[in-house]
Design a protein around this motif. Structure first.
Motif, PDB file in Angstrom:
ATOM      1  N   TRP A   1      32.251  18.363  49.046  1.00 11.27           N
ATOM      2  CA  TRP A   1      32.648  18.356  50.606  1.00 11.27           C
ATOM      3  C   TRP A   1      34.091  18.590  50.401  1.00 11.27           C
ATOM      4  O   TRP A   1      34.487  18.021  51.481  1.00 11.27           O
ATOM      5  CB  TRP A   1      32.394  17.224  50.982  1.00 11.27           C
ATOM      6  CG  TRP A   1      30.937  17.025  51.260  1.00 11.27           C
ATOM      7  CD1 TRP A   1      30.007  16.749  50.370  1.00 11.27           C
ATOM      8  CD2 TRP A   1      29.784  17.411  52.458  1.00 11.27           C
ATOM      9  NE1 TRP A   1      28.807  16.537  51.110  1.00 11.27           N
ATOM     10  CE2 TRP A   1      28.526  17.226  52.044  1.00 11.27           C
ATOM     11  CE3 TRP A   1      30.179  18.218  53.412  1.00 11.27           C
ATOM     12  CZ2 TRP A   1      27.811  17.442  53.031  1.00 11.27           C
ATOM     13  CZ3 TRP A   1      29.204  18.122  54.157  1.00 11.27           C
ATOM     14  CH2 TRP A   1      27.877  18.181  54.920  1.00 11.27           C
ATOM     15  N   GLY A   2      34.653  19.251  49.306  1.00  4.89           N
ATOM     16  CA  GLY A   2      36.385  19.651  49.297  1.00  4.89           C
ATOM     17  C   GLY A   2      37.195  18.254  49.326  1.00  4.89           C
ATOM     18  O   GLY A   2      36.270  17.457  48.289  1.00  4.89           O
ATOM     19  N   ASP A   3      37.436  17.154  50.401  1.00  8.88           N
ATOM     20  CA  ASP A   3      38.316  17.349  50.321  1.00  8.88           C
ATOM     21  C   ASP A   3      37.861  15.742  51.443  1.00  8.88           C
ATOM     22  O   ASP A   3      38.556  15.535  52.217  1.00  8.88           O
ATOM     23  CB  ASP A   3      39.804  17.242  49.904  1.00  8.88           C
ATOM     24  CG  ASP A   3      40.900  15.645  49.886  1.00  8.88           C
ATOM     25  OD1 ASP A   3      39.629  13.961  48.470  1.00  8.88           O
ATOM     26  OD2 ASP A   3      41.615  15.213  49.700  1.00  8.88           O
ATOM     27  N   LEU A   4      36.973  16.063  52.198  1.00  7.18           N
ATOM     28  CA  LEU A   4      36.275  15.206  53.182  1.00  7.18           C
ATOM     29  C   LEU A   4      35.225  13.751  52.849  1.00  7.18           C
ATOM     30  O   LEU A   4      36.169  12.883  53.539  1.00  7.18           O
ATOM     31  CB  LEU A   4      35.206  16.329  53.869  1.00  7.18           C
ATOM     32  CG  LEU A   4      34.695  15.817  55.905  1.00  7.18           C
ATOM     33  CD1 LEU A   4      35.747  15.709  56.182  1.00  7.18           C
ATOM     34  CD2 LEU A   4      33.340  16.835  56.082  1.00  7.18           C
ATOM     35  N   TYR A   5      34.569  13.896  52.034  1.00 10.04           N
ATOM     36  CA  TYR A   5      33.911  13.011  52.061  1.00 10.04           C
ATOM     37  C   TYR A   5      33.818  12.299  50.274  1.00 10.04           C
ATOM     38  O   TYR A   5      33.401  13.597  49.345  1.00 10.04           O
ATOM     39  CB  TYR A   5      33.093  12.804  52.248  1.00 10.04           C
ATOM     40  CG  TYR A   5      32.417  12.361  54.253  1.00 10.04           C
ATOM     41  CD1 TYR A   5      33.232  12.151  54.715  1.00 10.04           C
ATOM     42  CD2 TYR A   5      31.849  13.711  54.617  1.00 10.04           C
ATOM     43  CE1 TYR A   5      33.441  12.043  56.398  1.00 10.04           C
ATOM     44  CE2 TYR A   5      32.010  13.814  56.053  1.00 10.04           C
ATOM     45  CZ  TYR A   5      32.550  12.815  56.235  1.00 10.04           C
ATOM     46  OH  TYR A   5      32.587  13.245  57.830  1.00 10.04           O
ATOM     47  N   THR A   6      33.576  11.518  49.763  1.00  7.47           N
ATOM     48  CA  THR A   6      33.629  10.782  48.632  1.00  7.47           C
ATOM     49  C   THR A   6      32.530  11.176  47.718  1.00  7.47           C
ATOM     50  O   THR A   6      32.320  11.964  47.041  1.00  7.47           O
ATOM     51  CB  THR A   6      33.527   9.687  47.658  1.00  7.47           C
ATOM     52  OG1 THR A   6      35.802   9.515  48.773  1.00  7.47           O
ATOM     53  CG2 THR A   6      34.689   9.501  46.461  1.00  7.47           C
ATOM     54  N   ASN A   7      31.461   9.933  48.334  1.00  5.84           N
ATOM     55  CA  ASN A   7      29.954  10.569  48.063  1.00  5.84           C
ATOM     56  C   ASN A   7      29.651  10.537  46.189  1.00  5.84           C
ATOM     57  O   ASN A   7      29.117  11.042  45.627  1.00  5.84           O
ATOM     58  CB  ASN A   7      29.293  11.876  48.616  1.00  5.84           C
ATOM     59  CG  ASN A   7      29.037  11.656  49.715  1.00  5.84           C
ATOM     60  OD1 ASN A   7      29.705  10.852  50.493  1.00  5.84           O
ATOM     61  ND2 ASN A   7      28.749  13.027  50.482  1.00  5.84           N
ATOM     62  N   ILE A   8      29.897   9.379  46.085  1.00  9.10           N
ATOM     63  CA  ILE A   8      29.777   9.123  44.132  1.00  9.10           C
ATOM     64  C   ILE A   8      28.747   8.006  44.412  1.00  9.10           C
ATOM     65  O   ILE A   8      28.228   7.850  44.917  1.00  9.10           O
ATOM     66  CB  ILE A   8      30.968   7.591  43.767  1.00  9.10           C
ATOM     67  CG1 ILE A   8      32.282   8.907  44.485  1.00  9.10           C
ATOM     68  CG2 ILE A   8      30.307   7.206  42.368  1.00  9.10           C
ATOM     69  CD1 ILE A   8      33.243   7.151  44.085  1.00  9.10           C
ATOM     70  N   ASN A   9      28.250   8.431  42.816  1.00  6.04           N
ATOM     71  CA  ASN A   9      26.583   8.159  43.248  1.00  6.04           C
ATOM     72  C   ASN A   9      26.539   7.361  41.479  1.00  6.04           C
ATOM     73  O   ASN A   9      27.785   7.500  40.710  1.00  6.04           O
ATOM     74  CB  ASN A   9      25.274   9.687  42.169  1.00  6.04           C
ATOM     75  CG  ASN A   9      24.983  10.110  43.750  1.00  6.04           C
ATOM     76  OD1 ASN A   9      23.955  10.424  43.894  1.00  6.04           O
ATOM     77  ND2 ASN A   9      26.130  10.955  44.801  1.00  6.04           N
ATOM     78  N   MET A  10      25.790   6.264  41.546  1.00  4.00           N
ATOM     79  CA  MET A  10      25.756   4.736  40.076  1.00  4.00           C
ATOM     80  C   MET A  10      24.380   5.216  40.424  1.00  4.00           C
ATOM     81  O   MET A  10      23.797   4.464  41.325  1.00  4.00           O
ATOM     82  CB  MET A  10      27.090   4.576  40.362  1.00  4.00           C
ATOM     83  CG  MET A  10      27.554   4.140  39.302  1.00  4.00           C
ATOM     84  SD  MET A  10      29.055   2.717  39.369  1.00  4.00           S
ATOM     85  CE  MET A  10      28.724   1.981  40.774  1.00  4.00           C
ATOM     86  N   ARG A  11      24.072   5.057  39.090  1.00  6.69           N
ATOM     87  CA  ARG A  11      22.270   3.928  38.775  1.00  6.69           C
ATOM     88  C   ARG A  11      21.977   5.183  39.272  1.00  6.69           C
ATOM     89  O   ARG A  11      20.540   3.663  39.896  1.00  6.69           O
ATOM     90  CB  ARG A  11      22.992   2.377  39.430  1.00  6.69           C
ATOM     91  CG  ARG A  11      23.957   1.805  37.910  1.00  6.69           C
ATOM     92  CD  ARG A  11      23.675   0.022  37.990  1.00  6.69           C
ATOM     93  NE  ARG A  11      24.562   0.093  36.234  1.00  6.69           N
ATOM     94  CZ  ARG A  11      24.587  -1.540  36.605  1.00  6.69           C
ATOM     95  NH1 ARG A  11      24.377  -2.090  37.468  1.00  6.69           N
ATOM     96  NH2 ARG A  11      25.042  -1.804  35.422  1.00  6.69           N
TER      97      ARG A  11
END
Length: 784
Positions: free
Chosen positions: A174-184
């Protein structure tokens, strides 16, 4: 063969003994005037490469030193160097101590400056509500320090941050709009200073690093420490606060794709008695892209004021304003029926005339901390967040089998408001030989999100489809769209299923019982949560739930702890189903681990194994038009795996941040057939290494490098192709003196075609987002 091995062993032992006899060592302790240890300062031998840093108890040791006479120098930022002559004798250790003439305030300043130069942090922030070092916490918590952010030239949450934490990665950038980090196995929740700041699936806006001190990654449920969150974990952004020192720092960064960025950090006193303090962070940047017509320009204003009312009470007020002006937020996607990476890395479907997206993001936080007694402390804080967006997104309306497709632009105006409140009490009670660490509190939240994404227009038509192999980025066949904004946003959102509201309150209590002089720690906790949700204009169901938590942590010695944890999660979800209502997500986590500090706490390791079960989790419906905003219930999902992290200074001047994670995530009971787990990588591995010369004519110069690997990546839906494994190599040079730091890094050194993506059944097409080819950054910082 055995004789040969025995002979080799004898030779190696003799060689080691001979080497020991040929070298000497120096050790000692550094203290202040009042006898307090001076931690994390550098002790070096003048004119050589020999050196070491002191531990948190002020001890140091320099090994394998050639015999001779040297000048030992103790140095740190904010302190004049101290020198002593020392003679090293082969096979012997020479002890030399330093007593530094530092006042309490000077000692505090030296240690704050020295600690900020470390990649390892030993204690959680106050916003995590814990009363113990991370080593003793029965949970896997990893902290990305300000030094790591500086070394890696991370300028926003979406800028390579995840390489510092095992198992963390981003699917769609998403460019630099949202981070949306995935983990586990799932997307983790975003927190700031202990508040859950997620108000829609897409949010919040990525934090600019100019006002960020460090970021804490909490693995597994953390509802007892903070507020409702995903069972997979969360990240907590901790912002910069006044330190009581008078100092400042200016930094300028330039780089590929017309990156120009400046930041200013001012820290000081507003009153002579030091009771009224301030911190002001400013930043501004212009940033282009390796793709045509893309840009992301931002600026930030972030003042903080604190007031020490008396010896017991402190008030802090903080305001953050982020302004973003960026190109169409959907332009990063590439569509192809034939697979991933089908077109040049710099390919874009974004025409030059689409108007930009503008975002104004405000937050105000008030915090009060008061020491009720020696053993009891009360913290209360309230925050208001406002996010306003006027803009557009772009998607494919349909994709032909020959690769041509029809581009569609949708309006995306949004407004988010969040009113949040917290109060919690930390205390200590002793009953006989048992020490109780008490945590009790209340969390309140009211969140409203309104968005108009119900208007869309096709840029192309069936007779003139967009051809990725011969892209026309001028005026599209159907011209540029105009949208109806005559009604206010709330009315438009209500008509297009764009309203989300959440109201929650919860009470919790936790008792950590310390046995055998706190060598064994048992955590017992419970949380009661009430939630009222309204998803996309639907009904407002309520839910109540009690979630327990039990943890056990045991110290094998002062440097080693093992732990086990079982806890549950209960959190609202945002979505709309074709039939039925969205239920809150419930889940449980079972986790075991071992933590150890090495070399007197200079570096540490964490090994954890876990299993998470989640019920009622929803995900985007791959068989529906994305503009419909429909979700589908996965049913029950299981994620399990193993994580390993290493962080700190493993040799003088040599810092390491490295990790590996194996993640196995799958749907164990599916509500809807053929729905699989959202994309994830089974194997993730990262490293970032730095080596800095501590003495000699090149003192302060160093080299850095690291990599990111993602292996066995899956997609969202049954698709014949998997994503290729991902490998990115970065590295560079730096020099740091008492006032200045110069950092130059190259990213994607191997110039690989890197991407992430998935398969969309509705379009019968793959979609992906490419990352930049080889690119560079140069930063110059000056402290004053």
């Amino acid at each position: 063969m055995k004789k040969i091995l025995s002979l080799l062993s004898a030779i190696l032992i003799a060689a080691a003994a001979f080497a020991q006899q040929q070298h000497g060592s120096i050790s000692g302790i550094i203290t202040a005037t009042d006898g307090s240890p001076v931690a994390y300062v550098t002790v070096a031998l003048k004119g050589t490469s020999y050196g070491a840093s002191t531990t948190d108890k002020g001890h140091y040791r320099i090994t394998r030193v050639n015999p001779g006479t040297y000048t030992a120098v103790v140095s740190a930022i904010g302190m004049a160097p101290r020198e002593k002559d020392v003679t090293v004798v082969a096979g012997q250790n020479t002890s030399i101590n330093f007593n530094l003439d530092l006042s309490t305030s000077q000692l505090k300043e030296v240690m704050i400056n020295a600690r900020s130069n470390s990649v390892k942090m030993d204690n959680p922030s106050q916003s995590l509500r814990l009363q113990e070092p991370l080593l003793q916490v029965p949970q896997n918590i990893q902290v990305v320090s300000s030094q790591s952010l500086k070394e890696q030239q991370i300028i926003s949450m979406s800028d390579g941050l995840v390489r510092n934490v095992s198992g963390a990665f981003r699917l769609e950038h998403w460019g630099d709009l949202y981070t949306n980090i995935n983990m586990r196995g799932s997307q983790v929740q975003a927190f700031r200073n202990g508040f859950n700041v997620v108000n829609s699936f897409w949010g919040p806006l990525t934090e600019d690093m100019s006002f960020v001190d460090h970021i804490e990654f909490v693995k597994g449920p953390a509802g007892f420490m903070l507020s409702s969150g995903d069972p997979s974990g969360l990240y907590n952004v901790v912002t910069k606060k006044p330190t009581g020192q008078t100092k400042g720092e200016f930094s300028y960064t330039t780089g590929s794709y017309n990156l120009n960025r400046a930041t200013l950090d001012l820290d000081g006193k507003l009153s002579n008695d030091g009771k009224l303090l301030y911190r002001l962070n400013l930043s501004g940047q212009n940033k282009g892209s390796f793709r045509a017509n893309e840009f992301n320009n931002r600026y930030v204003v972030a003042p903080v004021v604190s007031y020490q009312v008396d010896d017991k009470t402190k008030l802090t007020a903080e305001y953050v304003y982020q302004r973003a002006n960026m190109s169409n937020v959907g332009s990063y996607y590439v569509f192809s029926p034939n697979g991933y990476a089908q077109y040049p890395q710099s390919f874009t479907a974004l025409p030059s005339g689409l108007p930009p997206t503008n975002i104004n993001d405000h937050s105000v936080t008030l915090n009060m901390q008061t020491q009720l007694s020696d053993n009891w402390k009360l913290t209360a804080q309230a925050a208001y967040y406002y996010y306003g967006q006027n803009g557009y997104s772009m998607w494919a309306d349909s994709v032909g089998r020959d690769g041509r497709y029809i581009r569609s632009v949708g309006i995306w105006d949004a407004k988010s408001t969040m009113s949040l409140g917290q109060a919690f009490l930390n205390g200590k009670v002793v009953t006989g030989s048992v020490v109780h660490k008490i945590l009790a509190g209340i969390d309140l939240g009211n969140k409203v999100y309104n968005a108009d994404y119900n208007q869309s227009r096709q840029l192309d038509n069936k007779n003139q489809m967009f051809d990725p192999r011969n892209p026309n980025l001028g005026v599209p066949p159907n011209g540029y769209p105009t949208f109806d904004r005559s009604l206010n946003l709330e009315a438009r959102a209500a008509a297009g299923f764009g309203n989300i509201a959440s109201n929650y309150s919860s009470l919790y209590v936790q008792d950590e019982l310390g046995f055998f002089e706190n060598k064994l720690r048992l955590t017992l906790a419970g949380r009661y949560t009430y939630i009222k949700n309204s998803n996309y204009g639907g009904a407002e169901p309520t839910a109540k739930h009690f979630t327990p938590r039990i943890g056990l942590s045991a110290s094998i010695d002062d440097q080693t702890a093992v732990y086990g944890l079982y806890d549950q999660a209960f959190t609202p979800q945002v979505g709309r189903l074709a039939t039925g209502t969205v239920k809150p997500l419930t889940g449980n986590n079972l986790e075991f681990g071992i933590k150890r500090d090495w070399a007197d706490g200079k570096w540490n390791t964490t090994l954890a194994v876990y299993r998470i079960l989640k019920n009622n989790e929803i995900t985007a419906d791959p068989n529906a038009n994305p503009n419909a905003g429909l979700s589908v219930v996965l049913g029950q999902k299981r994620a399990q795996g193993i994580e390993f992290d290493i962080r700190g200074e493993i040799a003088p001047g040599f810092d390491v941040t490295a990790n590996y994670a194996y993640t196995d995530s799958k749907v164990t009971r599916a509500v809807v057939p053929n729905v699989t787990v959202p994309s994830f990588a089974k194997h993730t591995a990262n490293a970032w290494l730095t080596y800095k010369l501590l003495a000699g004519s090149l003192k302060g110069a160093g080299v850095a490098g690291g990599f990111t690997f993602l292996g066995d990546r899956t997609t969202d839906a049954p698709a014949p192709l998997k994503m290729a494994d991902y490998f990115k190599l970065d590295g560079g040079l730096f020099w740091e003196g008492s006032k200045m730091r110069i950092t130059a890094n190259a990213f994607n050194i191997l110039n690989k075609y890197l991407y992430s993506g998935s398969y969309y059944a509705y379009l019968q097409s793959y979609y992906y987002q490419a990352e930049a080819p080889r690119n560079y950054r140069l930063s110059i910082s000056y402290r004053f």
